[in-house]
Scaffold this motif. Structure first.
Motif, PDB file in Angstrom:
ATOM      1  N   ASN A 200      -9.031   7.811   2.250  1.00  0.00           N
ATOM      2  CA  ASN A 200      -9.315   7.203   3.553  1.00  0.00           C
ATOM      3  C   ASN A 200      -9.513   5.704   3.412  1.00  0.00           C
ATOM      4  OD1 ASN A 200     -11.722   7.373   2.165  1.00  0.00           O
ATOM      5  ND2 ASN A 200     -12.883   8.318   3.832  1.00  0.00           N
ATOM      6  N   PHE A 201      -8.964   5.144   2.373  1.00  0.00           N
ATOM      7  CA  PHE A 201      -8.999   3.704   2.100  1.00  0.00           C
ATOM      8  C   PHE A 201      -7.622   3.293   1.583  1.00  0.00           C
ATOM      9  CE2 PHE A 201     -11.026   6.142  -1.342  1.00  0.00           C
ATOM     10  CZ  PHE A 201     -10.164   5.905  -2.403  1.00  0.00           C
ATOM     11  N   PRO A 202      -7.247   2.026   1.764  1.00  0.00           N
ATOM     12  CA  PRO A 202      -5.949   1.575   1.259  1.00  0.00           C
ATOM     13  C   PRO A 202      -5.890   1.682  -0.269  1.00  0.00           C
ATOM     14  CG  PRO A 202      -6.836  -0.005   2.823  1.00  0.00           C
ATOM     15  CD  PRO A 202      -7.932   0.972   2.528  1.00  0.00           C
ATOM     16  N   TYR A 203      -4.734   2.108  -0.756  1.00  0.00           N
ATOM     17  CA  TYR A 203      -4.476   2.204  -2.190  1.00  0.00           C
ATOM     18  C   TYR A 203      -3.271   1.312  -2.448  1.00  0.00           C
ATOM     19  CZ  TYR A 203      -3.990   4.623  -6.764  1.00  0.00           C
ATOM     20  OH  TYR A 203      -3.920   4.952  -8.102  1.00  0.00           O
ATOM     21  N   LEU A 204      -3.498   0.221  -3.177  1.00  0.00           N
ATOM     22  CA  LEU A 204      -2.513  -0.849  -3.317  1.00  0.00           C
ATOM     23  C   LEU A 204      -1.963  -0.926  -4.734  1.00  0.00           C
ATOM     24  CD1 LEU A 204      -4.467  -3.638  -1.390  1.00  0.00           C
ATOM     25  CD2 LEU A 204      -3.108  -1.741  -0.474  1.00  0.00           C
TER      26      LEU A 204
ATOM     27  N   GLY B 286       0.819  -1.200   0.000  1.00  0.00           N
ATOM     28  CA  GLY B 286       0.000   0.000   0.000  1.00  0.00           C
ATOM     29  C   GLY B 286       0.850   1.247   0.000  1.00  0.00           C
ATOM     30  N   VAL B 287       0.243   2.357  -0.374  1.00  0.00           N
ATOM     31  CA  VAL B 287       0.971   3.629  -0.432  1.00  0.00           C
ATOM     32  C   VAL B 287       1.356   4.136   0.956  1.00  0.00           C
ATOM     33  CG1 VAL B 287      -0.051   4.286  -2.647  1.00  0.00           C
ATOM     34  CG2 VAL B 287      -1.144   5.024  -0.508  1.00  0.00           C
ATOM     35  N   ASP B 288       0.781   3.531   1.998  1.00  0.00           N
ATOM     36  CA  ASP B 288       1.105   3.933   3.374  1.00  0.00           C
ATOM     37  C   ASP B 288       2.259   3.133   3.965  1.00  0.00           C
ATOM     38  OD1 ASP B 288      -0.114   1.477   3.667  1.00  0.00           O
ATOM     39  OD2 ASP B 288      -1.669   2.187   5.050  1.00  0.00           O
ATOM     40  N   GLY B 289       2.914   2.300   3.137  1.00  0.00           N
ATOM     41  CA  GLY B 289       4.063   1.521   3.609  1.00  0.00           C
ATOM     42  C   GLY B 289       3.710   0.148   4.144  1.00  0.00           C
ATOM     43  N   ARG B 290       2.436  -0.160   4.279  1.00  0.00           N
ATOM     44  CA  ARG B 290       1.998  -1.476   4.755  1.00  0.00           C
ATOM     45  C   ARG B 290       1.766  -2.415   3.582  1.00  0.00           C
ATOM     46  NH1 ARG B 290      -3.253  -1.316   8.130  1.00  0.00           N
ATOM     47  NH2 ARG B 290      -2.914  -3.523   7.837  1.00  0.00           N
ATOM     48  N   VAL B 291       1.820  -3.703   3.860  1.00  0.00           N
ATOM     49  CA  VAL B 291       1.394  -4.713   2.897  1.00  0.00           C
ATOM     50  C   VAL B 291       0.024  -5.182   3.363  1.00  0.00           C
ATOM     51  CG1 VAL B 291       1.840  -7.012   1.956  1.00  0.00           C
ATOM     52  CG2 VAL B 291       3.736  -5.408   2.286  1.00  0.00           C
TER      53      VAL B 291
END
Length: 185
Positions: A100-104, A21-26
């Motif tokens: 406000n949602f994951p972007y993968l 994800g763009v937030d650094g998480r998988v």
């Protein structure tokens, strides 16, 4: 250009995925197992249809989050031909727009193929058992939110949350085609 290899049928189980994800998480598909409904939308940065719907999708996530609904956006476009859809540009766009949602990122395009995604935006909505109960478009007017008469995604979510069959489970996704990688690269 390679296209989607399969097409999910209504009632099909959701294909598993694990994507950055763009937030650094998988994020893995099972991360959302507690949600009553999961909206997987194939998305990108450059498409005018996606741009027209960004605000509406942010509103839908905000309106339905407390009801147990999660939106997950996935970009599968070939960034070598469409650099505006690169991962760094995905990060920038999500931050600027306030997603406000994951972007993968589906760099391999395997997830798009598994879902049978064809467009951006292209929605796949799954119930709590992760069966496909709606596929298609967000609403009936990408150009003018004030002129929308049919809110397909909101109607589907309302039906799922009320325990009813989705009243219109299939609509035609409208948007830009997914930019598939060339087979010779």
């Amino acid at each position: 250009m390679a296209a989607a290899a399969t097409k999910l049928e209504l009632g099909s189980k959701m294909p598993a995925f694990s994507l950055p994800g763009v937030d650094g998480r998988v994020y893995a598909s099972q991360d959302f197992s507690d949600k009553k409904a999961l909206v997987v939308v194939f998305w990108c940065n450059h498409c005018p249809y996606v741009k027209a719907y960004e605000g509406r999708m942010i509103e839908i996530q905000r309106d339905y989050a407390d009801k147990g609904v999660q939106i997950v956006a996935i970009c599968s476009n070939d960034a070598s031909t469409h650099p505006e859809d690169s991962f760094p540009n995905m990060e920038r766009n999500a931050r600027q727009k306030g997603y406000n949602f994951p972007y993968l990122h589906d760099e391999s395009q395997d997830v798009a193929r598994a879902f049978g995604a064809e467009k951006t935006p292209h929605l796949f909505v799954f119930d709590s058992r992760r069966n496909l109960v709606y596929e298609g478009r967000i609403d009936d007017n990408h150009e003018n939110p004030a002129a929308v008469k049919r809110r397909y995604l909101r109607d589907a979510l309302d039906d799922i949350l009320a325990g009813r069959p989705v009243r219109e489970p299939l609509t035609f996704a409208i948007g830009c085609t997914i930019k598939w990688k060339s087979a010779d690269r």
